[in-house]
Design an enzyme around this catalytic site. Sequence first.
Site, PDB file in Angstrom:
ATOM      1  CG  ASP A   1      -1.782   1.214   1.342  1.00  0.00           C
ATOM      2  OD1 ASP A   1      -2.054   1.835   0.295  1.00  0.00           O
ATOM      3  OD2 ASP A   1      -2.187   1.571   2.465  1.00  0.00           O
TER       4      ASP A   1
ATOM      5  CG  ASP B   1      -2.102   5.851   1.709  1.00  0.00           C
ATOM      6  OD1 ASP B   1      -2.710   6.394   0.776  1.00  0.00           O
ATOM      7  OD2 ASP B   1      -2.644   5.118   2.546  1.00  0.00           O
TER       8      ASP B   1
ATOM      9  CG  ASP C   1      -0.128   1.426   5.938  1.00  0.00           C
ATOM     10  OD1 ASP C   1       0.476   0.944   6.937  1.00  0.00           O
ATOM     11  OD2 ASP C   1      -1.317   1.758   5.964  1.00  0.00           O
TER      12      ASP C   1
END
Length: 351
Positions: free
Chosen positions: A97, A99, A251
């Site tokens: 992930d 971000d 993440d």
Amino acid sequence: MNAFVEVQKLYKEYYKFAIKNNILEVPEDIEHREFGYGYLKKVDNRNLSFKNERVYKDWVLKNSPMHLYKSLAYMLYPNNPGGAEKKGVFRRELAFDIDVHKTNKCKHEDDWICKYCLKEAKNQVIYLIEEFLIPDFGLNEEDIKIVFSGNRGYHIYIKPKNNKIRDIIENYSKDDRKFLINYILGKNLNLNKVGSGWRRRLIKAIKEKDKRISTKKLEKEKNWKKIIENFKSKNKIYKIIEETKNKLELDEKVMDDDIRLLRVINSLHGYTGFIVKSLDSLDDLKKFDPLKDAIFKNFENKFYEVNIYDSRKFEIEICGKKYTNKSKKITGSVLLYLFGHNIKFELLESH
Ligand SMILES: [Zn+2]
């Protein structure tokens, strides 16, 4: 007009379309997956499961949540509250992930987005794939699935076409997964013994940042420490190494947590109303503009007259049009964005 009722109507319309056109993700082996969902908060509920695709789709149509998630893990008892043991986790998909935070060019508040931070997110995905997943992990582009998260990042799933490799990867332990992400973040990088992947990456970075530094010795040696210590520009090199290690905003929890939920592909993201959009290839990603391509086009044909009375100043560009707190007429996609961001407005009329 009640804004929440209108927002729910739009979500419902989208899910009707997504299910009719078969684009909403149906997680593999659905009966062993856990689902979560939310309306005004991100995850109001989890521990939900469906015995088959039909029941799942009926539920989504009926409830049309603003946030919809599935577990990366496969579980014997997805309904059981509690941790991995109580749920009987027996396999888990692998996904990264990314971000991003605001870049130097961003002028907005922390929880808003613009073309600059979205571009940065895209660059980080390309970097992860081209610098790590393909050369260091030996994956092919076909083994990687890229999905826009619907807000400020991307989910990168590792789904090897070769079933044997996939079995190995999806049976990784928590420690295996931790090792993987630590490698990418350079956390176990030892300058006394630099492996080939990191050597390649760091030499490239040094050459890009400062052409005057000779990397000849570093290319041949594993023990960088003793070489760098003799360099006049050693502080500069250490700085470049640190920057390169910190390039990706991954993440770690998404990799770490056994029972992590991730957004369902082609659901809508409740903060933005954008589609959690799956991309076909790296080339597709390079051409992808979230502020246009992740918008459900039907929403752009709906217009609302609004009175925005929020004191916070904002600006968002959707489908090539700029909207601010002075806007009087907005489209359905902007309505979802403002509602998701908790902007105070009155909904006067719809066309
Ligand atoms: Zn930005």
